[in-house]
Write a protein that holds these residues in place. Structure first.
Motif, PDB file in Angstrom:
ATOM      1  N   LEU A 164      73.405  11.963  35.022  1.00  0.00           N
ATOM      2  CA  LEU A 164      74.681  11.550  34.802  1.00  0.00           C
ATOM      3  C   LEU A 164      75.582  13.113  34.750  1.00  0.00           C
ATOM      4  O   LEU A 164      76.885  13.162  34.584  1.00  0.00           O
ATOM      5  CB  LEU A 164      74.892  10.939  33.527  1.00  0.00           C
ATOM      6  N   SER A 165      74.881  14.000  35.419  1.00  0.00           N
ATOM      7  CA  SER A 165      75.520  15.413  35.262  1.00  0.00           C
ATOM      8  C   SER A 165      76.637  15.611  36.065  1.00  0.00           C
ATOM      9  O   SER A 165      77.758  16.336  35.918  1.00  0.00           O
ATOM     10  CB  SER A 165      74.375  16.554  35.676  1.00  0.00           C
ATOM     11  N   ASP A 166      76.804  14.644  37.314  1.00  0.00           N
ATOM     12  CA  ASP A 166      77.776  14.850  38.034  1.00  0.00           C
ATOM     13  C   ASP A 166      79.242  13.743  37.902  1.00  0.00           C
ATOM     14  O   ASP A 166      79.916  13.810  38.465  1.00  0.00           O
ATOM     15  CB  ASP A 166      77.504  14.982  39.622  1.00  0.00           C
ATOM     16  N   VAL A 167      78.844  12.924  36.776  1.00  0.00           N
ATOM     17  CA  VAL A 167      79.849  11.923  36.674  1.00  0.00           C
ATOM     18  C   VAL A 167      80.774  12.438  35.726  1.00  0.00           C
ATOM     19  O   VAL A 167      80.722  13.255  34.728  1.00  0.00           O
ATOM     20  CB  VAL A 167      79.017  10.879  35.687  1.00  0.00           C
ATOM     21  N   PRO A 168      82.197  12.315  36.050  1.00  0.00           N
ATOM     22  CA  PRO A 168      83.327  12.673  35.379  1.00  0.00           C
ATOM     23  C   PRO A 168      83.310  12.079  33.905  1.00  0.00           C
ATOM     24  O   PRO A 168      82.828  11.393  33.637  1.00  0.00           O
ATOM     25  CB  PRO A 168      84.493  12.349  36.052  1.00  0.00           C
ATOM     26  N   GLY A 174      76.414  10.456  42.905  1.00  0.00           N
ATOM     27  CA  GLY A 174      75.231  10.258  43.110  1.00  0.00           C
ATOM     28  C   GLY A 174      74.410   9.608  42.035  1.00  0.00           C
ATOM     29  O   GLY A 174      73.184  10.007  41.706  1.00  0.00           O
ATOM     30  N   VAL A 175      74.995   8.653  41.384  1.00  0.00           N
ATOM     31  CA  VAL A 175      74.021   7.814  40.453  1.00  0.00           C
ATOM     32  C   VAL A 175      74.402   6.329  40.780  1.00  0.00           C
ATOM     33  O   VAL A 175      75.583   5.861  40.966  1.00  0.00           O
ATOM     34  CB  VAL A 175      74.721   7.961  39.249  1.00  0.00           C
ATOM     35  N   ARG A 176      73.251   5.674  41.243  1.00  0.00           N
ATOM     36  CA  ARG A 176      73.232   4.199  41.324  1.00  0.00           C
ATOM     37  C   ARG A 176      72.803   3.429  40.173  1.00  0.00           C
ATOM     38  O   ARG A 176      71.664   3.608  39.658  1.00  0.00           O
ATOM     39  CB  ARG A 176      72.358   3.786  42.674  1.00  0.00           C
ATOM     40  N   LEU A 177      73.599   2.468  39.907  1.00  0.00           N
ATOM     41  CA  LEU A 177      73.352   1.926  38.656  1.00  0.00           C
ATOM     42  C   LEU A 177      72.165   0.898  38.866  1.00  0.00           C
ATOM     43  O   LEU A 177      72.175   0.188  39.926  1.00  0.00           O
ATOM     44  CB  LEU A 177      74.516   0.974  37.919  1.00  0.00           C
ATOM     45  N   GLY A 178      71.205   0.819  37.971  1.00  0.00           N
ATOM     46  CA  GLY A 178      70.005  -0.006  38.304  1.00  0.00           C
ATOM     47  C   GLY A 178      68.952   0.723  38.982  1.00  0.00           C
ATOM     48  O   GLY A 178      67.861   0.548  39.185  1.00  0.00           O
ATOM     49  N   VAL A 179      69.319   1.938  39.420  1.00  0.00           N
ATOM     50  CA  VAL A 179      68.422   2.871  40.269  1.00  0.00           C
ATOM     51  C   VAL A 179      68.151   4.249  39.557  1.00  0.00           C
ATOM     52  O   VAL A 179      67.201   4.429  38.817  1.00  0.00           O
ATOM     53  CB  VAL A 179      68.486   3.193  41.630  1.00  0.00           C
ATOM     54  N   GLU A 180      69.060   5.220  39.529  1.00  0.00           N
ATOM     55  CA  GLU A 180      68.937   6.400  38.981  1.00  0.00           C
ATOM     56  C   GLU A 180      69.244   6.078  37.625  1.00  0.00           C
ATOM     57  O   GLU A 180      68.959   7.016  36.652  1.00  0.00           O
ATOM     58  CB  GLU A 180      69.729   7.579  39.750  1.00  0.00           C
ATOM     59  N   TYR A 181      70.226   5.249  37.271  1.00  0.00           N
ATOM     60  CA  TYR A 181      70.408   5.278  35.836  1.00  0.00           C
ATOM     61  C   TYR A 181      70.456   3.456  35.317  1.00  0.00           C
ATOM     62  O   TYR A 181      71.045   2.911  36.208  1.00  0.00           O
ATOM     63  CB  TYR A 181      71.997   5.437  35.403  1.00  0.00           C
ATOM     64  N   PRO A 182      69.926   2.968  34.382  1.00  0.00           N
ATOM     65  CA  PRO A 182      69.546   1.609  34.180  1.00  0.00           C
ATOM     66  C   PRO A 182      70.925   0.979  33.852  1.00  0.00           C
ATOM     67  O   PRO A 182      71.963   1.530  33.276  1.00  0.00           O
ATOM     68  CB  PRO A 182      68.542   1.614  32.825  1.00  0.00           C
ATOM     69  N   MET A 223      81.551   2.455  36.603  1.00  0.00           N
ATOM     70  CA  MET A 223      81.731   3.088  38.141  1.00  0.00           C
ATOM     71  C   MET A 223      81.635   1.894  39.100  1.00  0.00           C
ATOM     72  O   MET A 223      80.778   0.890  38.939  1.00  0.00           O
ATOM     73  CB  MET A 223      80.656   4.023  38.273  1.00  0.00           C
ATOM     74  N   THR A 224      82.552   2.163  39.946  1.00  0.00           N
ATOM     75  CA  THR A 224      82.342   1.306  41.124  1.00  0.00           C
ATOM     76  C   THR A 224      81.459   1.755  42.051  1.00  0.00           C
ATOM     77  O   THR A 224      80.955   3.031  41.918  1.00  0.00           O
ATOM     78  CB  THR A 224      84.017   1.399  42.109  1.00  0.00           C
ATOM     79  N   LYS A 225      81.127   0.852  43.145  1.00  0.00           N
ATOM     80  CA  LYS A 225      80.145   1.325  44.288  1.00  0.00           C
ATOM     81  C   LYS A 225      80.521   2.598  44.753  1.00  0.00           C
ATOM     82  O   LYS A 225      79.624   3.785  44.965  1.00  0.00           O
ATOM     83  CB  LYS A 225      79.825   0.083  45.088  1.00  0.00           C
ATOM     84  N   GLU A 226      81.672   2.842  45.004  1.00  0.00           N
ATOM     85  CA  GLU A 226      82.229   4.149  45.666  1.00  0.00           C
ATOM     86  C   GLU A 226      82.036   5.210  44.773  1.00  0.00           C
ATOM     87  O   GLU A 226      81.640   6.579  45.070  1.00  0.00           O
ATOM     88  CB  GLU A 226      83.782   4.044  46.163  1.00  0.00           C
ATOM     89  N   GLU A 227      82.180   5.149  43.497  1.00  0.00           N
ATOM     90  CA  GLU A 227      82.219   6.106  42.484  1.00  0.00           C
ATOM     91  C   GLU A 227      80.589   6.433  42.079  1.00  0.00           C
ATOM     92  O   GLU A 227      80.057   7.691  42.073  1.00  0.00           O
ATOM     93  CB  GLU A 227      82.729   5.748  41.263  1.00  0.00           C
TER      94      GLU A 227
END
Length: 139
Positions: free
Chosen positions: A59-63, A82-90, A73-77
Motif C-alpha cells: 500500500l506504499s503508493d496508495v494516497p 499498483g495494488v490489485r485487490l484480491g491479488v497484491e492486497y486481500p 479503490m476503483t479499478k482505475e485507482e
C-alpha cells in the motif's frame, strides 16, 4: 490460548494490555465487550498512514485518503497505485460496513447505556452477578 498465541507473535506485546484485553473480550471483566472500529482507530492514530504503509508495503503508493480503506479503490485507482485487490492486497473477509451481528436493535447499540432493552435484560452473566462469579474463582 489466544493471549498466549498473540504473545508469541506480536512485535509490540505488552503483558497487561494483551492478557487484560483477552479477558475483557471473553466477557470475564463484568463489563461490555468492545468491538473496535478498526478503520476509525487507524485514521485516529495513524492519520498519514505511515504505520499502515510500513507494515503493508503493497500500500506504499496508495494516497492517504485511501490507505486506511483500500477496498474502496476503483479499478482505475488500483491500477494507478499498483495494488490489485484480491491479488497484491486481500479483499476484506467480511464487509467492513456490515452491522454488528450482536446488536440488540437496528441502531447497533447493545451496551449498558440505558437503552430500551435494559430493564428486560434477563442475562444472568451481566454486571454484578458475573463479578460475583469471578470472585469465586479467586478462592
Amino acid at each position: 490460548y489466544g493471549a498466549d498465541h498473540f504473545e508469541s507473535l506480536l512485535l509490540d506485546h505488552e503483558v497487561t494490555a494483551n492478557w487484560g484485553n483477552w479477558c475483557s473480550a471473553a466477557g470475564m471483566t463484568g463489563g461490555r465487550v468492545n468491538r473496535f472500529n478498526i478503520v476509525k482507530q487507524s485514521k485516529d492514530y495513524d492519520k498519514e498512514g505511515d504505520y499502515v504503509r510500513h507494515w503493508c508495503p503493497e500500500l506504499s503508493d496508495v494516497p492517504t485518503k485511501l490507505v486506511h480503506e483500500p477496498w474502496k479503490m476503483t479499478k482505475e485507482e488500483q491500477q494507478e497505485h499498483g495494488v490489485r485487490l484480491g491479488v497484491e492486497y486481500p479483499n476484506p473477509i467480511v464487509k467492513p460496513t456490515s452491522p454488528n451481528p450482536y446488536a440488540r436493535d437496528k441502531r447497533g447499540g447493545g451496551g449498558r447505556g440505558g437503552g430500551k432493552n435494559r430493564k428486560n435484560n434477563n442475562n444472568s452473566n451481566r454486571g454484578r452477578g458475573q463479578r460475583q462469579d469471578m470472585k469465586s474463582l479467586k478462592q
